[in-house]
Design an enzyme around this catalytic site. Structure first.
Site, PDB file in Angstrom:
ATOM      1  N   CYS A   6       0.331   3.564   2.943  1.00 56.71           N
ATOM      2  CA  CYS A   6       0.818   2.960   4.188  1.00 56.71           C
ATOM      3  C   CYS A   6       2.308   3.241   4.395  1.00 56.71           C
ATOM      4  O   CYS A   6       2.769   3.402   5.531  1.00 56.71           O
ATOM      5  CB  CYS A   6       0.581   1.451   4.177  1.00 56.71           C
ATOM      6  SG  CYS A   6      -1.156   0.983   4.040  1.00 56.71           S
ATOM      7  N   CYS A  36       0.843  -1.199   0.000  1.00 60.57           N
ATOM      8  CA  CYS A  36       0.000   0.000   0.000  1.00 60.57           C
ATOM      9  C   CYS A  36       0.877   1.249   0.000  1.00 60.57           C
ATOM     10  O   CYS A  36       1.651   1.468   0.937  1.00 60.57           O
ATOM     11  CB  CYS A  36      -0.910  -0.043   1.220  1.00 60.57           C
ATOM     12  SG  CYS A  36      -1.705   1.504   1.640  1.00 60.57           S
TER      13      CYS A  36
END
Length: 237
Positions: free
Chosen positions: A165, A162
């Site tokens: 993230c 991600c």
């Protein structure tokens, strides 16, 4: 009489252009998890596509999904195996790869395409059935023990694949440096701990940040945003 005929022709042309314009600009219908799941259950053999990489798919995916995206070799071959007259359901991590694929399918004559809001995070985070080849390193019991044994705990839930993230990590380091032992920081990745994410039944998107104080949730953030400012404010209270 001629004037009426002219007006009818103009009206017909306007309607035709409106229809064509709608067809060219139609977007995939993004669905939240419960609606997405309900529509899949309506299909005998749902056309479900995981638009992530083969590496991600091998680690975890929704049961029954096939794996391809616009960058996949022989993409056209995979797309040709789908029925254009039946609904197609697509997901990835966020809306990037799945959204691109959904728009491409619509452009090529597919009648109904649905993109899952929140992607695989929403699916697993709501406790829906999924496949994984890894056993969670952290159990829900161990998670609750950490919360109970520490006055303040900041939990970061995401995925190593991600993009958003990855932006959380330096922010966490700054928060850790400022708070020291007064704050316990726990990082939970989908690839290592899918079961605990499923058991929590609270994750809708990656990243998700949860702050506990004295065993209770005092702050929860879905997505990135101004993370440092928000966590500092929550800790101050």
């Amino acid at each position: 009489m001629e004037n009426k005929k002219f007006k009818k022709r103009v009206t017909a042309l306007v309607l035709l252009f409106a229809i064509v314009g709608f067809a060219q600009n139609q977007n995939p219908f993004t669905l939240q998890i419960d609606a997405f799941y309900a529509k899949i259950k309506e299909q005998k053999k749902p056309q479900l596509i995981d638009a992530r990489s083969t590496e991600e798919f091998a680690i975890n995916h929704i049961d029954g999904a096939v794996n391809f995206n616009l960058q996949t070799e022989n993409y056209a071959k995979y797309a040709a195996q789908l029925d254009k007259t039946k609904p197609v359901f697509i997901y990835s991590i966020g809306a990037g790869r799945s959204g691109q694929l959904a728009k491409e399918l619509l452009k090529n004559g597919f009648l109904e395409v649905h993109d899952l809001e929140g992607g695989i995070a929403a699916w697993i985070g709501s406790g829906k059935p999924f496949y994984t080849n890894s056993k969670s390193k952290l159990t829900l019991t161990e998670y609750k023990k950490i919360i109970a044994e520490n006055k303040a705990v900041l939990v970061d839930i995401g995925s190593r694949y991600c993009g958003a993230c990855k932006k959380v990590k330096p922010v966490l380091e700054a928060i850790r440096a400022e708070n020291g032992t007064n704050l316990k920081i726990v990082e939970i990745d989908l690839e290592d701990n899918p079961k605990v994410i499923a058991d929590l039944k609270t994750v809708k998107i990656f990243p998700t940040l949860i702050l506990y104080q004295n065993g209770k949730i005092v702050f929860k953030k879905d997505g990135l945003g101004d993370l440092k400012k928000d966590v500092d404010a929550a800790l101050a209270h």
